[in-house]
Design a protein around this motif. Structure first.
Motif, mmCIF file in Angstrom:
data_model
loop_
_atom_site.group_PDB
_atom_site.id
_atom_site.type_symbol
_atom_site.label_atom_id
_atom_site.label_comp_id
_atom_site.label_asym_id
_atom_site.label_seq_id
_atom_site.Cartn_x
_atom_site.Cartn_y
_atom_site.Cartn_z
ATOM 1 N N THR A 302 0.833 -1.201 0.000
ATOM 2 C CA THR A 302 0.000 0.000 0.000
ATOM 3 C C THR A 302 0.865 1.247 0.000
ATOM 4 O OG1 THR A 302 -0.093 0.205 2.410
ATOM 5 C CG2 THR A 302 -1.731 -1.243 1.357
ATOM 6 N N GLN A 303 0.230 2.369 -0.265
ATOM 7 C CA GLN A 303 0.890 3.659 -0.188
ATOM 8 C C GLN A 303 1.377 3.920 1.232
ATOM 9 O OE1 GLN A 303 -1.645 7.067 -1.113
ATOM 10 N NE2 GLN A 303 -0.263 7.640 -2.786
ATOM 11 N N LEU A 326 4.705 11.484 -1.886
ATOM 12 C CA LEU A 326 3.765 10.627 -2.609
ATOM 13 C C LEU A 326 3.165 11.343 -3.815
ATOM 14 C CD1 LEU A 326 2.054 8.969 0.474
ATOM 15 C CD2 LEU A 326 3.580 7.856 -1.168
ATOM 16 N N TYR A 329 5.513 10.798 -6.629
ATOM 17 C CA TYR A 329 5.754 9.406 -6.999
ATOM 18 C C TYR A 329 4.428 8.639 -7.046
ATOM 19 C CZ TYR A 329 10.698 10.359 -6.309
ATOM 20 O OH TYR A 329 11.966 10.868 -6.407
ATOM 21 N N GLN A 331 1.687 5.765 -8.360
ATOM 22 C CA GLN A 331 1.857 4.317 -8.483
ATOM 23 C C GLN A 331 2.336 3.942 -9.885
ATOM 24 O OE1 GLN A 331 -1.587 2.021 -7.440
ATOM 25 N NE2 GLN A 331 -0.447 0.105 -7.335
ATOM 26 N N PRO A 340 2.050 -4.309 -5.160
ATOM 27 C CA PRO A 340 1.750 -3.199 -6.081
ATOM 28 C C PRO A 340 2.553 -1.920 -5.869
ATOM 29 C CG PRO A 340 -0.283 -4.253 -5.362
ATOM 30 C CD PRO A 340 0.825 -4.866 -4.555
ATOM 31 N N TRP A 341 2.896 -1.579 -4.628
ATOM 32 C CA TRP A 341 3.575 -0.300 -4.395
ATOM 33 C C TRP A 341 5.101 -0.435 -4.300
ATOM 34 C CZ3 TRP A 341 2.169 4.735 -4.585
ATOM 35 C CH2 TRP A 341 0.818 4.991 -4.813
ATOM 36 N N THR A 344 7.062 1.888 -6.918
ATOM 37 C CA THR A 344 7.096 3.300 -6.542
ATOM 38 C C THR A 344 8.035 3.519 -5.358
ATOM 39 O OG1 THR A 344 4.809 3.481 -7.278
ATOM 40 C CG2 THR A 344 5.661 5.277 -5.937
#
Length: 502
Positions: A302-303, A326, A329, A331, A340-341, A344
């Motif tokens: 996650t972020q 964020l 940057y 995703q 997924p993250w 990034t």
């Protein structure tokens, strides 16, 4: 060979001392690698590691004599200032590929709590930045003794990888840029710039150590004496990463012990010294790989995972800072074997910690040192050589993947097999540039035939060499990356002002 006395007992956390000379006529055997310095998180006793670790290795042509005056390549290994992770890389291939026209040197220096314990109590009864002082001692050793191996003490080129490249930057800044004529050129492979704290910002770290080793109950004036009396095993048990103040766990910071601004060896924050022109001016090679963060970034799902990781590794970041990060940057597309993250997080950490420090340092070097002058030219590169194993692992072109092509694949213990097959052509290309720079301070004079001219960099044209499997080419850099580097520089300046006002 020893370049300094064993840093044991009363010599712990002091500047390195001269080694005791052997009796005249005694021949010391120097045919095997001695121990490297104790790193963090390693149980003691540790195989191949010791407190007694200040050793140097030298590779020279067999026919070299005191009159040969060969150029000298001194390699400063990396390891994030918490380990000796590039120790004992074999210099024989570089010497051979140079046509037996260079001397290669590498060495160990103290790391972790042994090399970078900081407090006013250390200053009063010891030496701050002992690991950097070890490096300086080694350069003085080279100046005094390298002629005996056929080297030219007046033609020494220093080269560092990762924290070793950060150390190259520190050696440029030493004592406000005082030039003791210990080197004439420098090569920085992925400059590692962690938060370089003030001594006052590290008192908590020292307090933790004295409490964890049973020295917290003695008076402040005797705490260093107490630490020096402790067994190595007791101290090594406290030599591990812990959360920065105000941060949670996990994850732990990757790099807990780092150089500090001590007011003497390192007289101010590095960016401030570069901005003020307080550095030694020499020709330089500087470069990074495309995916510098992929070996370090968390497998962020996650972020929020990414934000927590950045905050835990950069203790002065606020929530507003991470929100701004964020926004720069978003995703990125997924990568194999990762959440997924991760892509990034990898890009953000790689640029914050390696790519942008290089970009910002070379900009200061160019603006304040007039690097278009032949004596101060800068040559920059981006390494973008693809390897199927790296790609399958989702690592891209990772941190120090260029090392096997700089030293030769046989020099490293675990170089990728592709350097002997489809990436084999990169090795003579890159070694040609590096060896030419070591010999002449110009990467072009002895470059591989047919390879492009490596044009010098300046902040207006921003030309850099891009190295790929198919060869090399000049390009003008990535405008998006330049903008993000300006963002990180502005963020760092804000934190510097915050620290100075405290």
């Amino acid at each position: 060979m020893r370049y300094a006395a064993p840093p044991l007992g009363n010599l712990r956390w002091r500047a390195p001392a001269e080694p005791v000379r052997s009796d005249p006529g005694t021949v010391e055997k120097a045919t095997t690698y001695p121990p490297i310095c104790l790193g963090i998180g390693v149980p003691y006793p540790a195989e191949g590691q010791s407190e007694d670790c200040l050793f140097v290795n030298v590779w020279a042509p067999t026919n070299a004599t005191v009159t040969s005056k060969l150029p000298v390549w001194v390699f400063i290994q990396g390891g994030g200032y918490v380990a000796n992770t590039n120790a004992n890389w074999n210099g024989a291939e570089a010497v051979e590929r140079s046509g037996h026209n260079i001397i290669m040197v590498n060495f160990n220096y103290r790391v972790g709590l042994w090399g970078f314990l900081a407090s006013e109590r250390v200053r009063e009864d010891g030496a701050l930045n002992a690991g950097l002082l070890d490096q300086r001692m080694l350069l003085k050793w080279v100046k005094e003794h390298i002629a005996a191996f056929g080297g030219d003490p007046n033609h020494v080129v220093i080269h560092g990888a990762s924290a070793g490249a950060g150390s190259v930057a520190m050696q440029l800044l030493t004592y406000g840029g005082r030039n003791d004529r210990l080197f004439v050129g420098a090569m920085a492979e992925a400059i590692f710039f962690p938060a370089q704290p003030l001594v006052s910002e590290l008192e908590y770290q020292f307090n933790r150590i004295v409490n964890q080793t049973g020295c917290g109950s003695v008076s402040s004036a005797r705490q260093m004496e107490c630490l020096r009396s402790r067994d190595t095993a007791v101290l090594q048990a406290a030599n591990y990463a812990q959360p920065f103040p105000g941060r949670s766990e996990p994850p732990m910071p990757l790099f807990y012990f780092t150089p500090c601004v001590d007011g003497d060896f390192l007289r101010d924050l590095p960016y401030k010294l570069f901005e003020n022109g307080q550095f030694i001016r020499v020709p330089m090679v500087l470069g990074t790989s495309t995916d510098e963060g992929s070996l370090f970034a968390p497998n962020a799902a996650t972020q929020s995972d990414m934000a927590i990781f950045l905050q835990n590794n950069y203790p002065l970041l606020t929530e507003n800072d991470t929100t701004a990060i964020l926004s720069h940057y978003p995703q990125l597309p997924p990568l194999p074997a990762h959440n997924p993250w991760f892509p990034t997080a990898s890009k953000a950490y790689g640029e914050a910690t390696f790519i942008c420090p290089q970009h910002n340092v070379q900009t200061y070097l160019d603006i304040t040192a007039n690097s278009r002058n032949a004596t101060n030219r800068l040559y920059t590169y981006r390494y973008n050589v693809l390897d199927s194993e790296n790609l399958a692992a989702g690592l891209g072109v990772p941190h120090l993947f260029d090392a096997a092509a700089i030293f030769g694949p046989d020099a490293l213990p675990a170089a990728r097999a592709s350097y002997k097959t489809y990436n084999a052509g990169v090795v003579p290309l890159l070694m040609g540039y590096w060896l030419s720079f070591v010999r002449t301070l110009d990467p072009n004079r002895h470059r591989m035939p047919g390879s492009p001219v490596w044009e010098a960099w300046d902040h207006r044209s921003t030309k850099r060499l891009v190295i790929e499997t198919v060869g090399a080419r000049m390009d003008g850099g990535d405008d998006g990356e330049k903008e993000r580097c300006r963002f990180w520089l502005g963020l760092g300046r804000g934190r510097m002002r915050q620290r100075r006002s405290v």
